[in-house]
Scaffold this active site. Structure first.
Site, PDB file in Angstrom:
ATOM      1  N   CYS A 265     -17.056 -33.951  75.508  1.00 38.54           N
ATOM      2  CA  CYS A 265     -16.230 -34.891  74.938  1.00 38.54           C
ATOM      3  C   CYS A 265     -16.326 -34.599  73.086  1.00 38.54           C
ATOM      4  CB  CYS A 265     -16.237 -36.139  75.093  1.00 38.54           C
ATOM      5  SG  CYS A 265     -16.306 -36.594  76.884  1.00 38.54           S
TER       6      CYS A 265
ATOM      7  N   ASN B 214     -18.271 -40.973  73.212  1.00 45.42           N
ATOM      8  CA  ASN B 214     -19.141 -40.089  74.011  1.00 45.42           C
ATOM      9  C   ASN B 214     -20.237 -40.203  74.545  1.00 45.42           C
ATOM     10  OD1 ASN B 214     -17.028 -38.088  72.901  1.00 45.42           O
ATOM     11  ND2 ASN B 214     -18.464 -37.030  71.536  1.00 45.42           N
ATOM     12  N   GLY B 215     -20.607 -39.774  75.837  1.00 47.58           N
ATOM     13  CA  GLY B 215     -21.675 -40.311  76.431  1.00 47.58           C
ATOM     14  C   GLY B 215     -21.578 -41.101  77.715  1.00 47.58           C
TER      15      GLY B 215
ATOM     16  N   ARG C 252     -15.279 -27.029  73.023  1.00 47.76           N
ATOM     17  CA  ARG C 252     -16.331 -27.655  73.666  1.00 47.76           C
ATOM     18  C   ARG C 252     -15.958 -27.998  75.169  1.00 47.76           C
ATOM     19  NH1 ARG C 252     -19.985 -30.838  70.201  1.00 47.76           N
ATOM     20  NH2 ARG C 252     -19.913 -32.488  71.841  1.00 47.76           N
TER      21      ARG C 252
ATOM     22  N   HIS D  97     -38.252  -9.911 100.111  1.00 50.81           N
ATOM     23  CA  HIS D  97     -38.464 -11.237 100.572  1.00 50.81           C
ATOM     24  C   HIS D  97     -37.635 -12.094 101.081  1.00 50.81           C
ATOM     25  CE1 HIS D  97     -42.608 -10.168  99.705  1.00 50.81           C
ATOM     26  NE2 HIS D  97     -42.172  -9.926  98.479  1.00 50.81           N
TER      27      HIS D  97
ATOM     28  N   GLU E 181     -20.157 -17.920  85.569  1.00 47.61           N
ATOM     29  CA  GLU E 181     -19.552 -18.970  84.575  1.00 47.61           C
ATOM     30  C   GLU E 181     -18.400 -18.647  84.011  1.00 47.61           C
ATOM     31  OE1 GLU E 181     -22.552 -18.974  80.746  1.00 47.61           O
ATOM     32  OE2 GLU E 181     -21.650 -20.536  81.122  1.00 47.61           O
TER      33      GLU E 181
ATOM     34  N   LYS F 131     -19.236 -26.889  76.404  1.00 46.93           N
ATOM     35  CA  LYS F 131     -19.895 -26.174  75.526  1.00 46.93           C
ATOM     36  C   LYS F 131     -21.493 -26.988  75.225  1.00 46.93           C
ATOM     37  CE  LYS F 131     -21.240 -22.861  72.650  1.00 46.93           C
ATOM     38  NZ  LYS F 131     -21.820 -21.696  73.402  1.00 46.93           N
TER      39      LYS F 131
ATOM     40  N   LYS G 210     -24.181 -15.438  83.205  1.00 48.56           N
ATOM     41  CA  LYS G 210     -22.765 -15.235  82.479  1.00 48.56           C
ATOM     42  C   LYS G 210     -21.731 -14.863  83.478  1.00 48.56           C
ATOM     43  CE  LYS G 210     -23.572 -16.205  79.765  1.00 48.56           C
ATOM     44  NZ  LYS G 210     -24.553 -16.796  78.632  1.00 48.56           N
TER      45      LYS G 210
END
Ligand code: F6R
Length: 612
Positions: free
Chosen positions: A2, A103-104, A28, A508, A492, A607, A489
């Site tokens: 956010c 935000n949060g 973000r 293994h 995502e 982000k 990388k």
């Protein structure tokens, strides 16, 4: 995640500034956006849209935005409730006289909601945020001023928040508060601009003030402001800080994507991480950020690195190096796990938080956890002035410049380099590889550039493998953390399943996965364990698994073993995997482009992960 922007001033350009700011925060990651602003009758109007900020701009009139001197805006990354208009911010009270962007996460929201519903408050969203405007509204009934009601509400909120509030009751003031979620305001000539990230402010002013936890600020349209610590009930006086800002770094330039631009900035990143810090003539490493704790560092006998995702892989690379260079035991812990462990922790342990943003909630929680332990808390952080830089006792900045693509690329190299410098510094010149490594650090930027010169070859490789559904990335020693980074990388930004493994672990378990459709990326750069890595390749080949190897120039063996080879310049065993990393990051980038995916903003990711 956010983003928040708010403007209050004398010019009727509040919406332009807020929407520009929201656009600057788009990188973000978010799924809806909204604004609240004052109309000429001093009433608050609301506009919210699902999707891009551009949709919101169009809805508000495009180039012809309503003139107003007060506005708040938000980009939302859904946590409580799916992305819909009712769930987008700003959230308001029923009368639409109090608008809140947040935000949060409000952890006690369901308890507060029950309480407010019993008082007759009606909720229209599924968000935790909606309790805030109703709660403030509730307290306005029993207090004599809005600021009192706001403060009373803050005392009831648990969890994490960066909040900005506009109210038609006081059209010349915005209220903002912070607890474990960043908030900063800029002091421009004719306005105050508040945001969750300075990049939304930079265009208008470089003069900023960061809020600390348990602080709120009243921002007035005449440019004055009052900060209060509401935990201790004290007035706060804080100096204005000046942001360092390079406009070119924040824009795309000629690149099609930030990710590609940031990968091509790796040579410069390697250079700036060491600039002024290593001196070949005197064989010294100078880390100004650690000077204040130099005495304490002499007694450290254990280091715990806490970080998330890519930063934790850089941390793991640092673990290997610091142990080899300085002989101090190091362990890396995922910050999200660290905070819930009950492990013994002595005062001679140092904790190093590694983070690009300096705002990752899990890493912040890890730093908070050890607050009362009396241990040394160090930071390897990129974002200057971020929350973590203010929670640590000392640290070394990464100096990678702004990183805008959601997938971290150049920051990994800065983090790895800084950890290498810390290892060199702690070794005090005692390690055998001290001098060679210092020299190699000087040479590395040019070698990185030579890898980038092979971008077309790596692009062709990406075209060849883009339709495979699974990949495994393997390496030994220093190459292992880099294999993990290569795999994260790919997954995502291309949504292809990828795993990183120590090469020796293949037999293994993972070997069972291998067939002709399951390619393996092998970091086979020169090292004392190269022969063993050849063994792993043979095992994969025997199961018909395609092998893409990254090897050191001059290796004539590898072409006989692998289906495809990309060569990187000769470097030390410790640093060669970093050169291989550039190949893997470029490979992921080109696969994502070939699949026509949103490279800079992959689905479901953000982000800066400011929620735990
Ligand atoms: C991966 C990626 C994430 C971040 C992680 C930590 O490309 O970007 O895994 O590395 O969320 O973020 P910071 O470094 O900001 O703490």
């Amino acid at each position: 995640m956010c983003g928040i922007v708010g403007y209050i001033g004398e010019q009727p350009k509040a919406l332009n500034v807020v929407l520009d700011g929201l656009s600057a925060l788009e990188y973000r990651g978010y799924d809806s956006a909204g604004v609240a602003y004052l109309d000429n009758k001093k009433q608050l109007l609301l506009d919210k849209q699902v999707g891009r900020v551009q949709g919101l701009i169009d809805s508000l009139g495009g180039a012809d935005l309503p003139p107003t001197t007060t506005a708040i805006g938000h980009t939302r990354w859904a946590t409580h409730g799916i992305p819909t208009i009712p769930n987008a911010h700003p959230q308001s009270n029923t009368d639409k006289t109090i608008m809140v962007v947040h935000n949060g996460i409000i952890e006690n929201y369901s308890e507060l909601r029950d309480h407010l519903e019993k008082q007759g408050y009606k909720f229209v969203s599924e968000t935790d945020t909606e309790v805030i405007p109703h709660l403030i509204d509730f307290y306005t009934r029993t207090t004599t001023s809005f600021v009192e009601a706001f403060e009373q509400a803050l005392h009831q909120l648990r969890g994490a928040y960066g909040i900005v509030v506009a109210t038609s009751a006081e059209p010349d003031t915005l209220y903002a508060a912070r607890l474990s979620s960043p908030l900063v305001f800029g002091v421009a000539e004719d306005a105050l601009i508040v945001a969750s990230d300075p990049s939304a402010i930079m265009e208008h002013t470089k003069k900023v003030i960061y809020l600390n936890d348990y602080e709120f600020v009243c921002l007035h349209s005449d440019g004055s402001y009052d900060i209060k610590d509401f935990e201790h009930d004290t007035v706060v006086e804080r100096e204005v800080e000046t942001l360092e800002y390079d406009a070119a770094q924040a824009s795309l330039g000629d690149y099609p994507h930030f990710m590609l631009k940031e990968i091509f900035e790796i040579p410069a990143t390697l250079r700036s991480a060491t600039l002024g810090r290593i001196k070949l003539e005197s064989n010294t490493v100078k880390l100004g950020g650690l000077e204040s704790v130099a005495e304490q560092l002499k007694y450290i006998d254990r280091i715990v690195i806490v970080a998330c995702g890519t930063a934790s892989y850089a941390g793991m690379y640092g673990e290997y190096l610091i142990e080899e260079l300085a002989g101090i035991p190091v362990e890396v812990q995922q910050a999200s796990e660290f905070k819930y462990r009950n492990e013994p922790f002595s005062r001679s342990t140092a904790l190093i938080a590694v983070s690009q943003s300096g705002e990752t909630a899990d890493t912040i929680a890890a730093l908070k956890k050890v607050e009362s332990y009396g241990v040394l808390r160090l930071g390897v952080i990129n974002a200057v002035g971020s929350t973590m830089t203010r929670m640590t006792d000392a640290g070394v900045y990464c100096h990678a410049g702004p990183e805008q693509a959601v997938a971290s690329t150049k920051a990994f190299f800065a983090q790895a380099t800084v950890l290498m410098l810390i290892g060199l510094y702690l070794s005090n010149g005692r390690s055998e590889i001290y001098k060679p490594l210092l020299e190699e650090l000087e040479a590395l930027p040019n070698k990185a550039k030579q890898v980038l010169d092979q971008a077309d070859k790596i692009k062709a490789l990406a075209e060849k493998y883009k339709d495979n559904r699974d990949f495994i990335y393997i390496g030994r020693g220093y190459a292992y953390p880099c294999a993990l980074e290569g795999a994260i990388k790919l997954k995502e930004i291309t949504y292809i399943h990828a795993e990183g493994y120590p090469a020796g672990e293949m037999k293994h378990g993972p070997l069972a996965l291998i067939d002709e459709n399951f390619p393996t990326f092998v970091i086979a750069t020169d090292s004392k364990v190269l022969e063993k890595t050849y063994g792993s390749i043979q095992e994969i080949r025997a199961r018909k698994g395609p092998v893409i190897a990254i090897a050191t120039e001059g290796n004539t063996e590898i072409a006989k073993l692998a289906d495809d080879v990309i060569y990187v310049p000769k470097s030390m065993e410790q640093t060669s995997p970093l050169l291989a990393e550039i190949v893997m990051q470029l490979f992921s980038y080109y696969v994502a482009v070939a699949k026509d995916l949103n490279v800079d903003r992959p689905r479901n990711l953000a982000k800066s992960v400011t929620v735990e």
